[in-house]
Design a protein around this motif. Structure first.
Motif, PDB file in Angstrom:
ATOM      1  N   LEU A  30       0.855  -1.187   0.000  1.00 27.51           N
ATOM      2  CA  LEU A  30       0.000   0.000   0.000  1.00 27.51           C
ATOM      3  C   LEU A  30       0.887   1.232   0.000  1.00 27.51           C
ATOM      4  CD1 LEU A  30      -2.402  -1.007   2.933  1.00 27.51           C
ATOM      5  CD2 LEU A  30      -2.587  -1.697   0.553  1.00 27.51           C
ATOM      6  N   GLY A  31       0.534   2.244  -0.812  1.00 23.16           N
ATOM      7  CA  GLY A  31       1.298   3.486  -0.799  1.00 23.16           C
ATOM      8  C   GLY A  31       0.917   4.412  -1.925  1.00 23.16           C
ATOM      9  N   PHE A  32       1.618   5.533  -1.980  1.00 23.79           N
ATOM     10  CA  PHE A  32       1.333   6.566  -2.970  1.00 23.79           C
ATOM     11  C   PHE A  32       1.960   6.232  -4.333  1.00 23.79           C
ATOM     12  CE2 PHE A  32       1.905  10.693  -5.039  1.00 23.79           C
ATOM     13  CZ  PHE A  32       0.662  11.260  -4.856  1.00 23.79           C
ATOM     14  N   GLY A  33       3.053   5.452  -4.337  1.00 21.90           N
ATOM     15  CA  GLY A  33       3.778   5.165  -5.559  1.00 21.90           C
ATOM     16  C   GLY A  33       3.043   4.230  -6.493  1.00 21.90           C
ATOM     17  N   ASP A  34       3.377   4.336  -7.821  1.00 22.38           N
ATOM     18  CA  ASP A  34       2.711   3.520  -8.830  1.00 22.38           C
ATOM     19  C   ASP A  34       3.097   2.050  -8.745  1.00 22.38           C
ATOM     20  OD1 ASP A  34       1.418   5.733  -9.852  1.00 22.38           O
ATOM     21  OD2 ASP A  34       3.027   6.204 -11.259  1.00 22.38           O
ATOM     22  N   SER A  35       4.206   1.726  -8.078  1.00 23.53           N
ATOM     23  CA  SER A  35       4.657   0.337  -8.013  1.00 23.53           C
ATOM     24  C   SER A  35       3.865  -0.495  -7.004  1.00 23.53           C
ATOM     25  CB  SER A  35       6.146   0.286  -7.653  1.00 23.53           C
ATOM     26  OG  SER A  35       6.354   0.865  -6.365  1.00 23.53           O
ATOM     27  N   ASN A  36       3.001   0.120  -6.200  1.00 26.78           N
ATOM     28  CA  ASN A  36       2.223  -0.611  -5.204  1.00 26.78           C
ATOM     29  C   ASN A  36       1.050  -1.345  -5.852  1.00 26.78           C
ATOM     30  OD1 ASN A  36       3.373   0.362  -2.455  1.00 26.78           O
ATOM     31  ND2 ASN A  36       3.108   2.248  -3.633  1.00 26.78           N
ATOM     32  N   GLU A  37       0.712  -2.517  -5.281  1.00 20.96           N
ATOM     33  CA  GLU A  37      -0.471  -3.234  -5.772  1.00 20.96           C
ATOM     34  C   GLU A  37      -1.753  -2.444  -5.495  1.00 20.96           C
ATOM     35  OE1 GLU A  37       2.759  -5.957  -5.719  1.00 20.96           O
ATOM     36  OE2 GLU A  37       1.957  -4.781  -4.040  1.00 20.96           O
ATOM     37  N   VAL A  38      -1.793  -1.735  -4.371  1.00 17.28           N
ATOM     38  CA  VAL A  38      -2.916  -0.835  -4.065  1.00 17.28           C
ATOM     39  C   VAL A  38      -2.356   0.564  -3.945  1.00 17.28           C
ATOM     40  CG1 VAL A  38      -4.731  -0.235  -2.421  1.00 17.28           C
ATOM     41  CG2 VAL A  38      -4.255  -2.634  -2.913  1.00 17.28           C
ATOM     42  N   ARG A  39      -2.628   1.411  -4.931  1.00 20.39           N
ATOM     43  CA  ARG A  39      -2.131   2.784  -4.922  1.00 20.39           C
ATOM     44  C   ARG A  39      -3.174   3.674  -4.252  1.00 20.39           C
ATOM     45  NH1 ARG A  39      -2.363   7.557  -7.759  1.00 20.39           N
ATOM     46  NH2 ARG A  39      -0.424   8.774  -7.671  1.00 20.39           N
TER      47      ARG A  39
END
Length: 440
Positions: A30-39
C-alpha cells in the motif's frame, strides 16, 4: 454503490467514497507510488507506506517504514498485527480505511452435547418426571411457574434452570428458604447428571442429563466463556457499508475520541438522570429551627427510582437478616459487600469476580464476545465490594445501560440491562456478609 470486491478490500468513507480491492496474493503493498499493488492517491501517505500479508490464518498488517506511521484501531503498528473484519486502518495523520473481508464457510463439526434433560421428583406421586426443554424454566409456588410446587416453604418464583446445548445452570431467585444442590445452598450452579436439587427443604429433584452427538450448528456456551452471537456474513455485503453524512460525522467523532485528539462529548441529559447522585441536605442557617426527620417505619423502605424494564423477572439485591431497607442508590449504605457479578445473556451466564474486566473480541478478555457489533476492547466493567462501574472504551457500536448509550462511566445496579453493541445482558449481584458496625 460499492465496487465488486474480491476476498478482501479497503473502503474509504471519510470523503468521496472509494473502494480498493486487495489482489488475491500473499503480499499486497500500500502506498502513494505507482509500483504498489494498491495505490492510495492521498496527501501525506508515503510512496511505500504499509503491507498486508495473507496466510492460512487470515490477514496481517505491517508498516513499511512510512514517515507518518500506520495505525490499527487507533494503535500505532510497530510489528505485524492480525487484521479482523471491519478493523480501521489509519495511514499517516488523516486517512482511514475500513478493512472488509468475506467470511470463510467452516465445515460442520459434530460434537457432544445435551440431547435430553429432566427432573425426577423424589418420593412423589405418579407424575414424577418434569422435562427441561432448551431455554429456561422456573420452579416455584406460583401457578405461572413451569414446575409448580404447592408448599408455603417455597417462594412464588424460587429458582430458574437454563439449558443450552452444553449445560444446565440452576439459579436461585433470592428465595426465602434457599435452593440447595447436594445439600449445599447455592446462588448459581452448573448441574451434573445425578445432582439432587432441594427447594426450601421441602421438595427434592434428581437431575437426569442424556448426552450424545448434537447436530452441527447448534450453539452453546459454558459458564466460563460466552462467545456471543456469531452473525452470518450477508451475501449482499458490497452494499451494506453505505453511510449517510450523519453516520460519517458520528464515526469521525468516535475516531477522534478513541485516539485522544478531542475530549469526549458530554453525557446526554437522559443518561445523567438515569443514575441521580444522592444530594446531602444543606446545613440550616444560624438560628433557624431544625425540623427533625420523621422516623422511618420498619415496613416502609425509602422511595427509589424503579429499575429499568428488563426482559427477565427483576430480582432485588439481597439484604441482611432483619433489614427491611433495600439499597437503591449509590449513596445508600449497603448491608452486604459485592462478591461477584453475573451477566446473563440469551446464550448463557458468566460470573466475574472483584477487579477490572475488559469486555470485547480480544482472546484474553474474561468476557469474550464475538459478532460484527463488538469491538476488540469494547467496554470495561469495574467490580468493587461497594459497587460496579461500566465504561465504554470507544467502541464503534456503543455500550448501553438500560437503553442509554454511555458517554461516561456509570454505576450499575442489579437487574440493569447492559448491552454491548447488539448483545444484551442482565446484571445480577452476589453478596458476602458485611462486618458488623464497630461498637456493636
Amino acid at each position: 454503490m460499492a465496487a465488486d470486491l474480491t476476498s478482501a478490500a479497503l473502503l474509504f468513507r471519510a470523503g468521496e467514497e472509494r473502494n480498493f480491492p486487495l489482489p488475491d496474493r500473499p503480499e499486497v503493498r500500500l502506498g502513494f507510488g505507482d509500483s504498489n499493488e494498491v495505490r492510495l492517491p492521498f496527501e501525506g501517505i508515503s510512496r511505500s507506506h504499509a503491507r498486508i500479508l495473507r496466510d492460512e490464518k487470515g490477514y496481517r498488517l505491517e508498516d513499511a517504514g512510512s514517515a507518518n506511521g500506520t495505525f490499527l484501531n487507533g494503535q500505532r503498528v510497530v510489528r505485524s498485527q492480525r487484521l479482523e473484519h471491519l478493523d480501521v486502518i489509519r495511514l499517516g495523520r488523516f486517512h482511514r480505511l475500513i478493512f472488509v473481508r468475506r467470511a470463510t464457510p467452516l465445515a460442520p463439526i459434530s460434537r457432544r452435547g445435551i440431547l435430553n434433560a429432566w427432573l425426577e421428583i423424589v418420593d412423589a406421586g405418579p407424575e414424577q418426571r418434569r422435562d427441561i426443554p432448551r431455554g429456561a424454566i422456573t420452579l416455584g409456588r406460583s401457578p405461572a411457574a413451569n414446575v409448580h410446587v404447592d408448599s408455603q416453604l417455597v417462594s412464588k418464583l424460587h429458582a430458574r434452570i437454563e439449558r443450552t446445548s452444553d449445560q444446565l445452570c440452576l439459579t436461585d431467585l433470592q428465595s426465602s428458604n434457599g435452593t440447595f444442590v447436594n445439600g449445599k445452598r447455592i446462588e448459581m450452579q452448573v448441574l451434573a447428571n445425578g445432582d439432587e436439587i432441594t427447594l426450601g427443604n421441602t421438595r427434592t429433584y434428581t437431575v437426569h442429563i442424556e448426552e450424545g452427538e448434537i447436530p452441527p450448528g447448534e450453539g452453546g456456551v459454558t459458564a466460563a466463556s460466552i462467545p456471543g452471537v456469531r452473525f452470518p456474513f450477508p451475501s449482499d455485503w458490497k452494499t451494506k457499508i453505505e453511510w449517510s453524512p450523519d453516520d460519517k460525522a458520528a464515526m469521525e467523532q468516535m475516531y477522534r475520541e478513541a485516539e485522544g485528539s478531542v475530549e469526549p462529548a458530554p453525557p446526554a441529559a437522559s443518561q445523567a438522570e438515569a443514575r441521580p447522585a444522592a444530594v446531602p441536605p444543606a446545613a440550616p442557617a444560624s438560628g433557624s429551627p431544625v425540623k427533625p426527620p420523621p422516623a422511618a417505619a420498619a415496613s416502609s423502605p425509602p422511595a427509589a427510582d424503579p429499575p429499568a424494564p428488563a426482559p427477565v423477572i427483576p430480582i432485588p439485591p439481597a439484604a441482611t437478616a432483619g433489614s427491611s431497607v433495600t439499597p437503591s442508590s449509590p449513596a445508600a449504605v449497603a448491608p452486604t459487600a459485592i462478591e461477584t457479578v453475573a451477566l446473563e445473556g440469551k446464550n448463557g451466564i458468566v460470573t466475574l469476580g472483584l477487579g477490572d474486566h475488559v469486555i470485547g473480541r480480544v482472546p484474553e478478555s474474561p468476557l469474550r464476545l464475538e459478532g460484527r457489533s463488538i469491538s476488540r476492547r469494547h467496554a470495561l466493567l469495574r467490580v468493587r465490594p461497594e459497587g460496579v462501574i461500566v465504561k465504554d472504551l470507544g467502541s464503534a457500536n456503543g455500550t448501553f445501560l438500560n437503553g442509554h448509550r454511555l458517554t461516561d462511566s456509570m454505576q450499575v445496579a442489579p437487574g440493569d440491562e447492559l448491552k454491548f453493541g447488539e448483545l444484551p445482558f442482565i446484571v445480577r449481584f452476589s453478596h458476602s456478609e458485611a462486618p458488623p458496625p464497630s461498637g456493636k
